[in-house]
Design an enzyme around this catalytic site. Sequence first.
Site, PDB file in Angstrom:
ATOM      1  N   LYS A  62       0.791  -1.273   0.141  1.00 47.40           N
ATOM      2  CA  LYS A  62      -0.114   0.107  -0.011  1.00 47.40           C
ATOM      3  C   LYS A  62       0.912   1.279  -0.141  1.00 47.40           C
ATOM      4  O   LYS A  62       0.480   2.238  -0.718  1.00 47.40           O
ATOM      5  CB  LYS A  62      -1.148   0.047   1.370  1.00 47.40           C
ATOM      6  N   ALA A 109       0.853  -0.815  11.541  1.00 42.87           N
ATOM      7  CA  ALA A 109       1.091  -0.819  10.112  1.00 42.87           C
ATOM      8  C   ALA A 109       2.804  -0.264   9.834  1.00 42.87           C
ATOM      9  O   ALA A 109       3.187   0.349  10.749  1.00 42.87           O
ATOM     10  CB  ALA A 109       0.517   0.419   9.374  1.00 42.87           C
ATOM     11  N   GLY A 110       3.270  -1.094   8.882  1.00 39.43           N
ATOM     12  CA  GLY A 110       4.652  -0.534   8.547  1.00 39.43           C
ATOM     13  C   GLY A 110       4.435  -0.312   6.843  1.00 39.43           C
ATOM     14  O   GLY A 110       4.103  -1.571   5.946  1.00 39.43           O
ATOM     15  N   ARG A 121     -15.515   3.716  25.624  1.00 32.80           N
ATOM     16  CA  ARG A 121     -15.620   5.157  25.971  1.00 32.80           C
ATOM     17  C   ARG A 121     -14.759   5.711  27.238  1.00 32.80           C
ATOM     18  O   ARG A 121     -15.545   6.397  27.819  1.00 32.80           O
ATOM     19  CB  ARG A 121     -17.355   5.360  26.127  1.00 32.80           C
ATOM     20  N   GLY A 153       9.395  -7.163  11.861  1.00 34.57           N
ATOM     21  CA  GLY A 153      10.821  -8.099  11.571  1.00 34.57           C
ATOM     22  C   GLY A 153      10.342  -9.474  11.566  1.00 34.57           C
ATOM     23  O   GLY A 153      11.307 -10.279  11.135  1.00 34.57           O
ATOM     24  N   VAL A 180       6.214  -4.297 -10.300  1.00 33.98           N
ATOM     25  CA  VAL A 180       7.359  -5.340 -10.701  1.00 33.98           C
ATOM     26  C   VAL A 180       8.580  -5.439 -10.047  1.00 33.98           C
ATOM     27  O   VAL A 180       9.632  -5.620 -10.274  1.00 33.98           O
ATOM     28  CB  VAL A 180       7.703  -5.306 -12.197  1.00 33.98           C
TER      29      VAL A 180
HETATM   30  P1  GDP Z   1       2.292  -2.165   2.823  1.00 27.62           P
HETATM   31  O1  GDP Z   1       2.215  -2.675   4.342  1.00 27.62           O
HETATM   32  O2  GDP Z   1       0.923  -2.515   2.474  1.00 27.62           O
HETATM   33  O3  GDP Z   1       2.583  -0.829   2.791  1.00 27.62           O
HETATM   34  O4  GDP Z   1       3.486  -3.309   2.554  1.00 27.62           O
HETATM   35  P2  GDP Z   1       4.955  -3.303   3.366  1.00 27.62           P
HETATM   36  O5  GDP Z   1       5.594  -2.114   3.110  1.00 27.62           O
HETATM   37  O6  GDP Z   1       4.851  -3.868   4.852  1.00 27.62           O
HETATM   38  O7  GDP Z   1       5.343  -4.634   2.565  1.00 27.62           O
HETATM   39  C1  GDP Z   1       5.372  -4.431   1.095  1.00 27.62           C
HETATM   40  C2  GDP Z   1       6.848  -4.990   0.767  1.00 27.62           C
HETATM   41  O8  GDP Z   1       7.181  -5.386  -0.550  1.00 27.62           O
HETATM   42  C3  GDP Z   1       8.036  -3.826   1.209  1.00 27.62           C
HETATM   43  O9  GDP Z   1       9.120  -4.493   1.423  1.00 27.62           O
HETATM   44  C4  GDP Z   1       8.017  -3.187  -0.395  1.00 27.62           C
HETATM   45  O10 GDP Z   1       9.136  -2.580  -0.446  1.00 27.62           O
HETATM   46  C5  GDP Z   1       8.196  -4.566  -1.179  1.00 27.62           C
HETATM   47  N1  GDP Z   1       7.599  -4.454  -2.602  1.00 27.62           N
HETATM   48  C6  GDP Z   1       6.224  -3.527  -3.038  1.00 27.62           C
HETATM   49  N2  GDP Z   1       5.645  -3.571  -4.008  1.00 27.62           N
HETATM   50  C7  GDP Z   1       6.848  -4.541  -4.323  1.00 27.62           C
HETATM   51  C8  GDP Z   1       6.835  -5.199  -5.879  1.00 27.62           C
HETATM   52  O11 GDP Z   1       6.098  -5.115  -6.942  1.00 27.62           O
HETATM   53  N3  GDP Z   1       7.994  -6.121  -6.025  1.00 27.62           N
HETATM   54  C9  GDP Z   1       8.723  -6.487  -4.951  1.00 27.62           C
HETATM   55  N4  GDP Z   1       9.850  -7.365  -5.095  1.00 27.62           N
HETATM   56  N5  GDP Z   1       8.626  -6.007  -3.780  1.00 27.62           N
HETATM   57  C10 GDP Z   1       7.692  -5.139  -3.615  1.00 27.62           C
HETATM   58  P1  IMO Z   2       0.134  -2.842   7.175  1.00 28.93           P
HETATM   59  O1  IMO Z   2      -0.670  -1.631   7.107  1.00 28.93           O
HETATM   60  C1  IMO Z   2       0.293  -6.990   8.201  1.00 28.93           C
HETATM   61  C2  IMO Z   2      -1.713  -8.146  12.096  1.00 28.93           C
HETATM   62  C3  IMO Z   2      -0.487  -8.735  13.334  1.00 28.93           C
HETATM   63  C4  IMO Z   2      -1.384  -9.753  13.937  1.00 28.93           C
HETATM   64  C5  IMO Z   2      -2.890  -8.943  13.959  1.00 28.93           C
HETATM   65  C6  IMO Z   2      -3.145  -8.292  14.891  1.00 28.93           C
HETATM   66  O2  IMO Z   2       1.723  -2.790   7.233  1.00 28.93           O
HETATM   67  O3  IMO Z   2      -0.374  -3.868   6.052  1.00 28.93           O
HETATM   68  P2  IMO Z   2      -2.545  -5.846  15.959  1.00 28.93           P
HETATM   69  O4  IMO Z   2      -1.088  -5.411  16.473  1.00 28.93           O
HETATM   70  O5  IMO Z   2      -3.112  -5.009  14.930  1.00 28.93           O
HETATM   71  O6  IMO Z   2      -3.287  -6.221  17.073  1.00 28.93           O
HETATM   72  O7  IMO Z   2      -2.248  -7.310  15.570  1.00 28.93           O
HETATM   73  O8  IMO Z   2      -2.917  -8.062  12.789  1.00 28.93           O
HETATM   74  N1  IMO Z   2      -1.247  -6.967  11.552  1.00 28.93           N
HETATM   75  C7  IMO Z   2      -0.345  -6.520  10.469  1.00 28.93           C
HETATM   76  N2  IMO Z   2      -0.039  -7.660   9.565  1.00 28.93           N
HETATM   77  N3  IMO Z   2       0.352  -5.692   8.078  1.00 28.93           N
HETATM   78  C8  IMO Z   2       0.060  -4.991   8.826  1.00 28.93           C
HETATM   79  O9  IMO Z   2      -0.378  -3.710   8.663  1.00 28.93           O
HETATM   80  C9  IMO Z   2      -0.630  -5.379  10.272  1.00 28.93           C
HETATM   81  N4  IMO Z   2      -1.047  -4.650  11.494  1.00 28.93           N
HETATM   82  C10 IMO Z   2      -1.611  -5.764  12.107  1.00 28.93           C
HETATM   83  O10 IMO Z   2       0.648  -9.414  12.574  1.00 28.93           O
HETATM   84  O11 IMO Z   2      -1.636 -11.034  13.405  1.00 28.93           O
HETATM   85 MG    MG Z   3       3.356  -3.394   6.034  1.00 23.68          MG
END
Ligand code: GDP
Ligand code: IMO
Ligand code: MG
Length: 423
Positions: free
Chosen positions: A16, A39-40, A143, A302, A413
């Site tokens: 995203k 989120a990350g 609340r 991680g 890609v």
């Molecule tokens: P988000 O939480 O939905 O924003 O996704 P994350 O950042 O947690 O995880 C997506 C991972 O895939 C990150 O390490 C991105 O740099 C990587 N990524 C995103 N798009 C692509 C892609 O098309 N190809 C590859 N190889 N990596 C991608």
């Molecule tokens: P982004 O935005 C992937 C998962 C956790 C756990 C469950 C509940 O980067 O896609 P929480 O801390 O919300 O109570 O955890 O949800 N989880 C995610 N998995 N991407 C995320 O965010 C997540 N945020 C929470 O691993 O299984």
């Molecule tokens: Mg993420």
Amino acid sequence: MAINLLLGLQWGDEGKGKIVDVLTGDYDIIARFQGGPNAGHTLIFDGYKHVLHTIPSGIFHKTAVNVVGNGVVIDPVIFKRELDNLDKFDIDFTTKLLISRKAHLILPTHRLLDAASETSKGKAKIGSTLKGIGPTYMDKTGRNGLRVGDLEMENWEEKYKALTKKHIRMIDYYGVKLEYDIAELEEEFNEGVKRLKELTFIDSEEYLNNALKNGKSILAEGAQGSLLDVDFGTYPFVTSSNTTAAGACTGLGIAPNKIGDVFGIFKAYTTRVGSGPFPTELFDEDGATMAKVGHEFGATTGRPRRCGWLDLVALKYAAQVNGVTQLMMMKGDVLSGFDTLKVCTSYKYKGEEISHLPYNIEPENVTPIYSEFKGWQADLTQMTTKEELPQNLMEYISFIEKEVEVPIKIVSVGPDRKQTILR
Ligand code: GDP
Ligand code: IMO
Ligand code: MG
């Protein structure tokens, strides 16, 4: 003017952050609507990698205003760290990053409660990110929560102390051993609050609706994914917010009739981090290859991500719940080199073949039924136009489009901003 939504259709980490960054040039405002530092969101450009947790992914574009909506939960400690990391970019945070007064605050004791709850569950733990998300949303719906707007009130200290005192009694209730130094945690929290208060607090629903009236374009950025939605996800192994399209209405104060396009992001395969059912999960070489080539480690914790084939039953469900109008397929490059690819098109469920997501998708109830596709060998990562994409990938794409009945408009890609093909 309408607001477009961008959200994840699987279990999060679909990419995203990357796509919001790619699309930001087309928008005046980027607004996060739910979730928190669980989120990350990873952005890669100019050879640098940035991971955002609370700050919307439009922050690197000088033109866009970024709004943290009322549906988000903010941990001032993590927020300060995110801001500190961005200091070198010369961003005017007071005008480019606006914070909803109605966003709830994650207190240090919310994090402790998350840890206590997870420890007490033992093997049945959710696998939470331990960022205090569950307890903070519990205080919101119960609340009892504290909001950004409370930081502007005279009785802030009093409210903070009362809630923290209650939390500490609740931690004791769990009867688990937690090592913590509350004074240290509070010192760090107060530093975070100080930095947060340097930003501009707004009545974000008013701001966003006025912006729409004035012809501004808005992209709402979701966090997590549809299968982690507290209502429609794989409960109880979910997060504590509505990650689906409806969450954008409640998380920003935008009416449903103002929503335009809904961009649904999915990986060409599937990943999940944390506990809970995952019908197409692989425990073999193929899963290990996806994890290795895709660098599948959580951007926040991680932790290794579990990997498996694309699940069209789940994808169709997510597309339906969200009213997805355009699909975006990520990480197709990771599948290069497989001789055969599998896609789950239905489940065997209690002796029958079904094509919808049933109430219970635990492995003992559900066996995926797969269609097979010929893989492609070409490296996609240097490709820039749709004409270059291999024929077998085009067939994979066409099949998904036909099944989900939504066009795939972006094929990603590689992780870099530039590795994005428009169709
Ligand atoms: P988000 O939480 O939905 O924003 O996704 P994350 O950042 O947690 O995880 C997506 C991972 O895939 C990150 O390490 C991105 O740099 C990587 N990524 C995103 N798009 C692509 C892609 O098309 N190809 C590859 N190889 N990596 C991608
Ligand atoms: P982004 O935005 C992937 C998962 C956790 C756990 C469950 C509940 O980067 O896609 P929480 O801390 O919300 O109570 O955890 O949800 N989880 C995610 N998995 N991407 C995320 O965010 C997540 N945020 C929470 O691993 O299984
Ligand atoms: Mg993420």
